[in-house]
Design a protein around this motif. Structure first.
Motif, PDB file in Angstrom:
ATOM      1  N   UNK A   1       0.837  -1.203   0.000  1.00 33.72           N
ATOM      2  CA  UNK A   1       0.000   0.000   0.000  1.00 33.72           C
ATOM      3  C   UNK A   1       0.872   1.254   0.000  1.00 33.72           C
ATOM      4  N   UNK A   2       2.041   1.170   0.596  1.00 34.69           N
ATOM      5  CA  UNK A   2       3.032   2.258   0.610  1.00 34.69           C
ATOM      6  C   UNK A   2       2.418   3.614   0.984  1.00 34.69           C
ATOM      7  N   UNK A   3       1.871   3.751   2.188  1.00 38.14           N
ATOM      8  CA  UNK A   3       1.161   4.991   2.582  1.00 38.14           C
ATOM      9  C   UNK A   3       2.082   6.209   2.668  1.00 38.14           C
ATOM     10  N   UNK A   4       1.493   7.387   2.416  1.00 37.32           N
ATOM     11  CA  UNK A   4       2.220   8.653   2.569  1.00 37.32           C
ATOM     12  C   UNK A   4       2.444   8.986   4.040  1.00 37.32           C
ATOM     13  N   UNK A   5       1.489   8.588   4.875  1.00 31.48           N
ATOM     14  CA  UNK A   5       1.504   8.935   6.299  1.00 31.48           C
ATOM     15  C   UNK A   5       1.117   7.697   7.105  1.00 31.48           C
ATOM     16  N   UNK A   6       1.750   7.531   8.249  1.00 30.74           N
ATOM     17  CA  UNK A   6       1.323   6.510   9.216  1.00 30.74           C
ATOM     18  C   UNK A   6       0.869   7.224  10.480  1.00 30.74           C
ATOM     19  N   UNK A   7      -0.350   6.905  10.927  1.00 26.62           N
ATOM     20  CA  UNK A   7      -0.845   7.365  12.226  1.00 26.62           C
ATOM     21  C   UNK A   7      -0.746   6.171  13.179  1.00 26.62           C
ATOM     22  N   UNK A   8       0.046   6.315  14.214  1.00 25.74           N
ATOM     23  CA  UNK A   8       0.242   5.244  15.182  1.00 25.74           C
ATOM     24  C   UNK A   8      -0.635   5.482  16.402  1.00 25.74           C
ATOM     25  N   UNK A   9      -1.292   4.418  16.852  1.00 28.49           N
ATOM     26  CA  UNK A   9      -2.106   4.555  18.067  1.00 28.49           C
ATOM     27  C   UNK A   9      -1.229   4.658  19.301  1.00 28.49           C
ATOM     28  N   UNK A  10       0.005   4.142  19.217  1.00 32.30           N
ATOM     29  CA  UNK A  10       0.903   4.194  20.374  1.00 32.30           C
ATOM     30  C   UNK A  10       2.279   4.706  19.960  1.00 32.30           C
ATOM     31  N   UNK A  11       2.904   5.410  20.889  1.00 36.22           N
ATOM     32  CA  UNK A  11       4.250   5.896  20.632  1.00 36.22           C
ATOM     33  C   UNK A  11       5.249   4.757  20.497  1.00 36.22           C
ATOM     34  N   UNK A  12       4.966   3.647  21.167  1.00 35.20           N
ATOM     35  CA  UNK A  12       5.874   2.497  21.088  1.00 35.20           C
ATOM     36  C   UNK A  12       5.955   1.973  19.666  1.00 35.20           C
ATOM     37  N   UNK A  13       4.797   1.819  19.005  1.00 39.55           N
ATOM     38  CA  UNK A  13       4.812   1.356  17.619  1.00 39.55           C
ATOM     39  C   UNK A  13       5.503   2.380  16.720  1.00 39.55           C
ATOM     40  N   UNK A  14       5.181   3.663  16.902  1.00 42.08           N
ATOM     41  CA  UNK A  14       5.787   4.696  16.054  1.00 42.08           C
ATOM     42  C   UNK A  14       7.310   4.655  16.153  1.00 42.08           C
ATOM     43  N   UNK A  15       7.825   4.518  17.378  1.00 41.71           N
ATOM     44  CA  UNK A  15       9.275   4.504  17.570  1.00 41.71           C
ATOM     45  C   UNK A  15       9.916   3.271  16.932  1.00 41.71           C
ATOM     46  N   UNK A  16       9.264   2.120  17.090  1.00 38.70           N
ATOM     47  CA  UNK A  16       9.853   0.895  16.540  1.00 38.70           C
ATOM     48  C   UNK A  16       9.811   0.883  15.019  1.00 38.70           C
ATOM     49  N   UNK A  17       8.722   1.387  14.433  1.00 37.46           N
ATOM     50  CA  UNK A  17       8.620   1.396  12.971  1.00 37.46           C
ATOM     51  C   UNK A  17       9.699   2.270  12.345  1.00 37.46           C
ATOM     52  N   UNK A  18      10.022   3.386  12.995  1.00 38.31           N
ATOM     53  CA  UNK A  18      11.032   4.302  12.449  1.00 38.31           C
ATOM     54  C   UNK A  18      12.414   3.655  12.420  1.00 38.31           C
ATOM     55  N   UNK A  19      12.663   2.688  13.328  1.00 40.72           N
ATOM     56  CA  UNK A  19      13.999   2.080  13.422  1.00 40.72           C
ATOM     57  C   UNK A  19      14.088   0.716  12.756  1.00 40.72           C
ATOM     58  N   UNK A  20      12.935   0.106  12.478  1.00 37.02           N
ATOM     59  CA  UNK A  20      12.915  -1.268  11.981  1.00 37.02           C
ATOM     60  C   UNK A  20      13.261  -1.294  10.491  1.00 37.02           C
ATOM     61  N   UNK A  21      14.307  -2.014  10.102  1.00 39.19           N
ATOM     62  CA  UNK A  21      14.670  -2.071   8.672  1.00 39.19           C
ATOM     63  C   UNK A  21      13.577  -2.676   7.804  1.00 39.19           C
ATOM     64  N   UNK A  22      12.706  -3.507   8.393  1.00 40.04           N
ATOM     65  CA  UNK A  22      11.625  -4.109   7.602  1.00 40.04           C
ATOM     66  C   UNK A  22      10.615  -3.061   7.141  1.00 40.04           C
ATOM     67  N   UNK A  23      10.535  -1.941   7.856  1.00 41.65           N
ATOM     68  CA  UNK A  23       9.611  -0.864   7.490  1.00 41.65           C
ATOM     69  C   UNK A  23      10.315   0.222   6.668  1.00 41.65           C
ATOM     70  N   UNK A  24      11.599   0.093   6.451  1.00 40.60           N
ATOM     71  CA  UNK A  24      12.405   1.203   5.933  1.00 40.60           C
ATOM     72  C   UNK A  24      11.969   1.697   4.557  1.00 40.60           C
ATOM     73  N   UNK A  25      11.361   0.828   3.752  1.00 37.26           N
ATOM     74  CA  UNK A  25      11.007   1.232   2.389  1.00 37.26           C
ATOM     75  C   UNK A  25       9.622   1.855   2.278  1.00 37.26           C
ATOM     76  N   UNK A  26       8.889   1.914   3.379  1.00 36.13           N
ATOM     77  CA  UNK A  26       7.559   2.539   3.340  1.00 36.13           C
ATOM     78  C   UNK A  26       7.733   4.051   3.184  1.00 36.13           C
ATOM     79  N   UNK A  27       6.972   4.645   2.271  1.00 33.54           N
ATOM     80  CA  UNK A  27       7.131   6.079   1.979  1.00 33.54           C
ATOM     81  C   UNK A  27       7.001   6.935   3.241  1.00 33.54           C
ATOM     82  N   UNK A  28       6.064   6.615   4.099  1.00 32.65           N
ATOM     83  CA  UNK A  28       5.876   7.407   5.320  1.00 32.65           C
ATOM     84  C   UNK A  28       7.116   7.380   6.206  1.00 32.65           C
ATOM     85  N   UNK A  29       7.854   6.279   6.177  1.00 31.79           N
ATOM     86  CA  UNK A  29       9.083   6.177   6.968  1.00 31.79           C
ATOM     87  C   UNK A  29      10.192   7.005   6.315  1.00 31.79           C
TER      88      UNK A  29
END
Length: 345
Positions: A240-268
């Motif tokens: 889906x490659x979203x422009x923006x990610x809205x995270x319900x929790x700060x924990x998810x937001x922080x982990x997604x920004x550092x996780x290489x598996x999420x690195x190619x998502x446009x929002x990241x």
């Protein structure tokens, strides 16, 4: 099938016992419910009803569905912070004890949210078990003003309801007027992630992502179909490659920004991962309640910064004063907006 809220005071009836006056209403599910003429204690069936009862008539709130955390209590009126907790009657996570509900002696049980055959059946079942009038309210965001007025009339607080409903009507009108001026190609494609891994989201039509549509954004998870909350895979989100990610929790937001598996998502890659404010209740969801009125103000400024130039901090303080009846400190406002807006704002 959804039905709009239509609380109709069709008759004033005296109870056969003479113990109290009663009136008959028709709730949002088309159910005929006899409720006391004067309602002094409301037991909420779920979190959206807790929030609605609190903002309209905090003195009538019998207790909480979930015990507020110490962080939440700091954003609540002192008089309601330590009310008892009865659990959730219906919906996901239902945990209420019927004996405890009866002991609370509420005049009515109030349920706000999706109205369909499932919730209609649950309402009938709980009312039959407890003997307490159970009123279903349609919680659609676009009907916020009407919901406030109708429930305000039900609870006998019409004047306060009118004040809050006027705010709601104006915010939704301003939103729609301004969105009409936003070109389609400027409206973002958004993924909403719940849970520690961010893999729970709302499908098309889910009340949990309702305000994405309200602010003109595209819910990318709608590609997975219609329904309510669901689990998706990281592979789907990558596609889906979203422009923006809205995270319900700060924990998810922080982990997604550092996780290489999420690195190619446009929002990241563009740094557009934001955390929804959540105190005392979520601005986006958790629960999908009247608190979303400040949520749409936040999302407008987040998605269309060139078109919405108002002072989000000032609007936040005004909303909390009006709805929660608390005065926020600068520190509290900063806590709310941490991770919710770009660091430069």
């Amino acid at each position: 099938m959804l039905k709009s809220l239509a609380i109709i005071f069709s008759a004033m009836l005296g109870l056969a016992s003479g113990a109290a006056e009663a009136r008959t209403i028709t709730d949002a599910a088309g159910r005929t419910v006899e409720v006391p003429d004067t309602i002094t204690r409301v037991l909420a069936a779920g979190p959206p009803a807790s929030v609605l009862t609190y903002v309209l008539a905090p003195d009538k709130l019998a207790g909480w569905v979930r015990e507020p955390t110490e962080e939440q209590k700091a954003y609540l009126m002192p008089s309601v912070r330590d009310l008892p907790t009865y659990g959730q009657l219906t919906g996901k996570g239902g945990s209420a004890n019927v004996e405890a509900v009866l002991a609370a002696k509420p005049d009515i049980i109030l349920d706000v949210g999706t109205v369909n055959d499932t919730y209609r059946s649950l309402a009938d079942k709980v009312q039959a078990q407890t003997g307490i009038p159970y009123v279903l309210i349609d919680g659609r965001f676009t009907d916020s003003g009407k919901t406030l007025r109708d429930v305000g009339a039900l609870l006998g607080v019409a004047d306060r309801a009118e004040t809050l409903a006027t705010y709601a009507d104006q915010r939704i009108k301003d939103l729609n007027d301004n969105l009409a001026k936003i070109p389609v190609d400027q409206k973002p494609r958004v993924y909403y992630g719940r849970g520690p891994e961010g893999l729970e989201t709302g499908l098309a039509g889910s009340i949990n992502v309702e305000i994405l549509e309200a602010v003109g954004a595209e819910n990318v998870a709608a590609a997975a179909g219609k329904g309510s909350l669901t689990q998706v895979s990281l592979e789907q989100i990558l596609s889906w490659n979203p422009d923006v990610i809205i995270a319900a929790s700060g924990k998810f937001a922080a982990s997604a920004k550092k996780d290489p598996l999420w690195a190619d998502v446009k929002a990241i890659t563009t740094g557009r991962v934001f955390t929804a404010p959540s105190l005392p209740y979520g601005w986006f969801d958790s629960p999908p309640a009247i608190n979303r009125l400040i949520g749409v103000v936040w999302l407008q400024k987040l998605f269309y910064p060139d078109s919405f130039k108002g002072d989000l901090k000032a609007e936040t303080r005004d909303f909390y004063k009006l709805f929660y009846q608390v005065d926020l400190t600068e520190e509290q406002v900063a806590t709310l907006l941490k991770g919710a807006v770009p660091a430069s704002r």
